[in-house]
Design a protein around this motif. Structure first.
Motif, short mmCIF file in Angstrom:
data_model
loop_
_atom_site.label_atom_id
_atom_site.label_comp_id
_atom_site.label_asym_id
_atom_site.label_seq_id
_atom_site.Cartn_x
_atom_site.Cartn_y
_atom_site.Cartn_z
N VAL A 186 9.26 -22.67 5.04
CA VAL A 186 8.64 -23.90 4.58
C VAL A 186 8.42 -24.79 5.80
CG1 VAL A 186 8.89 -25.99 3.19
CG2 VAL A 186 9.75 -23.81 2.31
N LEU B 288 4.87 -23.88 1.75
CA LEU B 288 5.68 -22.67 1.59
C LEU B 288 4.81 -21.48 1.94
CD1 LEU B 288 8.25 -21.20 0.58
CD2 LEU B 288 7.31 -21.38 -1.74
N VAL C 10 13.81 -19.72 4.50
CA VAL C 10 14.22 -19.78 3.10
C VAL C 10 14.47 -18.37 2.58
CG1 VAL C 10 13.06 -21.96 2.61
CG2 VAL C 10 11.80 -19.81 2.36
N GLU D 247 14.90 -17.19 -3.36
CA GLU D 247 14.49 -18.21 -4.33
C GLU D 247 13.08 -18.71 -4.06
OE1 GLU D 247 15.88 -22.73 -5.70
OE2 GLU D 247 17.06 -21.57 -4.26
N TYR D 248 12.64 -18.62 -2.81
CA TYR D 248 11.34 -19.16 -2.41
C TYR D 248 10.27 -18.07 -2.25
CZ TYR D 248 13.80 -23.54 -1.38
OH TYR D 248 14.54 -24.70 -1.48
N ARG E 70 9.66 -15.63 5.31
CA ARG E 70 9.33 -16.69 4.35
C ARG E 70 9.90 -18.02 4.86
NH1 ARG E 70 5.20 -17.13 0.88
NH2 ARG E 70 5.75 -18.20 -1.08
N GLY F 68 19.81 -22.56 1.25
CA GLY F 68 18.45 -23.06 1.49
C GLY F 68 18.48 -24.47 2.03
N TYR G 177 12.19 -32.46 0.71
CA TYR G 177 13.09 -31.84 1.68
C TYR G 177 13.75 -32.93 2.54
CZ TYR G 177 10.90 -27.43 0.42
OH TYR G 177 10.45 -26.33 -0.26
#
Length: 834
Positions: free
Chosen positions: A543, A533, A189, A192-193, A541, A122, A132
């Motif tokens: 960010v 996100l 991502v 996990e996201y 997916r 990630g 980030y």
């Protein structure tokens, strides 16, 4: 000598008590001057985001080169020089605010936002604050660790991300990594996201025989539900026919109901479902060409009667969808049911999209009178206006609508609504669903298929073709010494630091208010990072981060020198709109004027204390602020004259989330004198460039009876035609040489082969491209048409809308400031002396 027209018919303004000011209107500060200077400066050269220059105004068509700071199209601050202490900020009275538009459309000449795939680990993030990685981070220990620019914590670099440093302590691969040299970046991502399914509750808004899913929600392409009201009101006004015709054109292209031919613009890879509703909910099995209809009569405990065939790919099931959309207007042509279970239809759409999220597009023509959230009667708004109870008109009448909206937001289901009522529909209640989910409202009262079809089609097409994402969570992080105190916009806030936005598109913005938590060092920069996100329409997916670093100053003069008027006006207006359901309207209007006065007092005391108290001093960067604040008072949600609660609530919803450029156009609509266009304006030159005409002041004092004027606030355009306009001018523009025979119900100019017609149509095309859709078009002949009332109310600098003219408003501000200077206590509350 110029002979001005008398003021057009208008709703009465607020007369100034005492002697009227003898001020020449042409000598007072105007926002037009700043707009034209800014346009000349930035339309022909790019704006470098790390140049240290004040960015272009939001009304200028500029290109930005991302050098590590996000483009002003993505984020704007109320001042680009932040005060070092809270005391300095309070003394200057400049609000600390930022407006984020993370998915803002870019100019074709600008580079697209880069996509960074960081692999299984990630994107690199700070171990402490979870920010980030971005261009403002620094590298230490030979590149083995990086120091966060927000919290100064040092984070270990993963082995696969390591790179050696050069002599300037920059990574050798910095130019090859967009996240280290671009302010706005998309990160791909992993699991996990992923979004999470909402936790189980004691009550469920719909009935399901299947167990509710839990855990992570795998991203998938965005699904759409089109829920269509088929009650008698929808059939009678022609909305049902327009909806089905437009949806067919959106899916497969072709002619729309207004005669235009459009290209298909349904997101590729997405699937759709269609349901209709009146007193019951009707589902359709689109897997069969015969399209069987399944009726759910239980509107209190809604369930989905099928799974297979509910959502289909529009290309694979084209024959079934075409058959259904062509047959719906015929099937319900003779319906006599006036009741509409809108709340049940939203719940049914939520049940269909549960577990995956998506976008529901509702079409409603009457107030829902049965089912969850049933509404009865109309509030007696005439008895409540100007009382403490007026705020009840802008609240949800039935808490069920807020509950439905929250349930949709938690599932990642956004709800947009096209409202075509013939009478009161209670936008304040049903619109709460769109407000909480980040959806959009489109309002067409007394829908007329001849008059409104073109705009309806354009809005529908924009809704489907613009960039839109779903299942969004947003957080704004600040560097040490700052924090976000409030968020403003259309969303659901689940925590003090996070907001949930079920659907987020390129036309929406979010405002935040900042405050100090400690002293900032003027030797350093202050940083903001927004992170959204989200899931893309095609099921990825990601960010999106927007980063900005701004200088910190200790001098008040620098704060005002780098003040951003557009952002300040947006902050003032959204704060006022947020207070509508909470405070008395007269107090809200006074507070907005007080905010303007307080800012000018702050400048006077900190930067111009040696000037005479009899002078009105306005900082150069904020010369148009009084005009914008007056325009905010004259917007439909805040104006002091009688306005339908539906209209107030609709425009409040729109202004709370629209992009900052459209908001400024709402506050101070641009006006053009079409009869004065030079021969080369709005026509391509030898290099193919097209120069747009200059704007004029927004007042009848600068108009003439032989002229033709265009005013445009992005929702409505009005052509005003003077009684003395020449027949040749009318012939060149409207193909009519007699003002008495001029057709006033047109929605587009006739495509004539005259220079003037070509110029004006180019101007309109430029504005349509800028906002992405058509605006309603009216023609108003001087002293002949009722549309002139709408035109008059849009003349911000005139005496109308229940408040002052611009000159009188400046006098009020001057008196307020003089009172404070004499009292010598700028911390006391400011109130109008009148």
């Amino acid at each position: 000598m110029m002979h001005h027209i008398p003021q057009p018919p208008h709703s009465a303004g607020l007369g100034l008590r005492g002697p009227r000011p003898r001020v020449e209107p042409s000598q007072v500060p105007s926002p037009i001057d700043a707009k034209e200077i800014d346009r000349v400066e930035w339309e022909r050269q790019p704006y470098l985001t790390s140049s240290g220059q004040k960015p272009p105004l939001c009304t200028t068509d500029y290109t930005a080169l991302d050098q590590g700071n996000s483009s002003p199209k993505f984020v704007r601050l109320s001042t680009w020089a932040l005060p070092s202490t809270s005391r300095l900020a309070n003394d200057c009275r400049v609000p600390l605010a930022a407006v984020f538009q993370p998915f803002a459309p870019l100019d074709p000449r600008e580079e697209e936002v880069p996509l960074v795939d960081s692999g299984d680990f990630g994107p690199p993030r700070c171990e402490r604050c979870r920010a980030y990685i971005n261009p403002w981070c620094t590298w230490v220990a030979g590149g083995d660790r990086w120091r966060c620019n927000l919290c100064a914590h040092e984070t270990q670099v993963s082995p696969d991300y390591f790179c050696n440093l050069d002599a300037n302590l920059h990574r050798l691969d910095q130019l090859q990594r967009p996240e280290l040299n671009r302010g706005t970046v998309d990160f791909a991502v992993g699991e996990e996201y992923w979004a999470s399914h909402p936790p189980a509750t004691l009550t469920n808004p719909y009935y399901s025989i299947e167990p509710l899913p839990s855990g992570a929600k795998p991203p998938s392409p965005m699904n759409f539900v089109f829920a269509i009201d088929v009650s008698s009101d929808a059939v009678r006004c022609g909305a049902l026919k327009a909806i089905c015709s437009t949806l067919l054109a959106i899916l497969y292209g072709g002619d729309t109901i207004d005669g235009d031919n459009i290209e298909p613009c349904f997101p590729p890879g997405s699937r759709l479902a269609v349901l209709t509703f009146d007193q019951t909910i009707h589902f359709y099995d689109l897997s069969s060409d015969s399209v069987p209809m399944l009726v759910v009569p239980d509107i209190e405990e809604v369930f989905v009667p099928l799974r297979d065939g509910l959502f289909v790919d529009p290309n694979q099931s084209r024959s079934a969808i075409e058959y259904l959309l062509e047959s719906i207007p015929i099937r319900f042509e003779n319906v006599v049911m006036r009741d509409s279970a809108l709340g049940s239809a939203v719940r049914a759409s939520l049940a269909a999209l549960a577990g995956r999220g998506g976008h529901v597009v509702m079409f409603q023509s009457t107030m829902p009178t049965i089912g969850p959230g049933a509404l009865v009667g109309q509030p007696k708004d005439a008895d409540l206006v100007n009382t403490d109870k007026e705020k009840t008109l802008y609240k949800v009448r039935d808490i069920a609508w807020a509950d439905i909206g929250e349930a949709c937001a938690m599932e990642g289901v956004g709800v947009s609504m096209f409202l075509t009522p013939s009478q009161f529909i209670d936008v304040g209640s049903i619109g709460a669903v769109s407000t909480l989910t980040g959806g959009e409202l489109f309002f067409h009262p007394r829908f007329d298929i001849t008059r409104d079809a073109a705009v309806f089609v354009s809005q529908f097409r924009r809704l489907m073709s613009r960039t839109q994402v779903y299942n969004c969570t947003m957080r704004v992080r600040c560097s040490k010494g700052l924090r976000v105190s409030t968020y403003r916009g259309n969303f659901m806030q689940t925590a003090p630091t996070d907001i949930e936005i079920a659907v987020f598109d390129s036309d929406k913005s979010i405002s935040v208010t900042l405050e100090h938590t400690g002293k900032l060092s003027p030797r350093e920069f202050a940083y903001l990072q927004s992170a959204v996100l989200y899931t893309t329409a095609d099921g990825q997916r990601r960010v999106r981060t927007c980063n900005v670093g701004v200088q910190i100053v200790e001098l008040a003069g620098n704060i005002f020198q780098f003040a951003d008027m557009d952002t300040i006006v947006c902050h003032f207006l959204r704060q006022a709109l947020w207070n509508m359901p909470r405070r008395k309207m007269s107090d809200i209007r006074d507070d907005l004027t007080d905010d303007c006065s307080a800012l000018l007092v702050g400048y006077r005391l900190q930067c111009a204390s040696t000037t005479r108290s009899s002078q009105l001093i306005i900082p150069e960067m904020l010369r148009g602020l009084p005009a914008y604040c007056l325009g905010a008072l004259k917007t439909k949600p805040l104006k002091a004259r009688t306005v339908s609660p539906d209209v107030r609530n609709f425009y409040a919803h729109r202004l709370m989330s629209m992009n900052i450029r459209s908001l400024i156009h709402q506050v101070y609509p641009p006006v053009l004198a079409l009869h004065d266009l030079s021969d080369d304006i709005a026509l391509p030159d030898v290099n193919g460039n097209v120069q747009m005409p200059s704007l004029m002041r927004n007042s009848h004092l600068f108009m003439q009876s032989h002229g033709v004027y265009l005013i445009d606030n992005d929702e409505l355009m009005v052509f005003w035609i003077g009684a003395s306009a020449s027949p040749q001018l009318l012939k060149d523009l409207f193909d009519q040489d007699d003002i008495m025979t001029l057709k006033t119900s047109m929605y587009r100019l006739p495509p004539l082969q005259t220079r003037l017609s070509t110029q004006v149509r180019n101007i309109l095309a430029n504005r349509e491209i800028s906002r992405g859709k058509l605006a309603k078009l009216y023609v108003a002949r001087q002293n002949l048409d009722a549309n002139e009332l709408e035109f008059s109310d849009m003349l911000v600098e005139d005496l109308n809308n229940g408040t002052f003219s611009y000159v009188e408003y400046l006098t009020v501000l001057h008196n307020q400031i003089g009172t404070i200077l004499v009292q010598g206590d700028p911390t006391t509350g400011l109130r109008s002396p009148w």
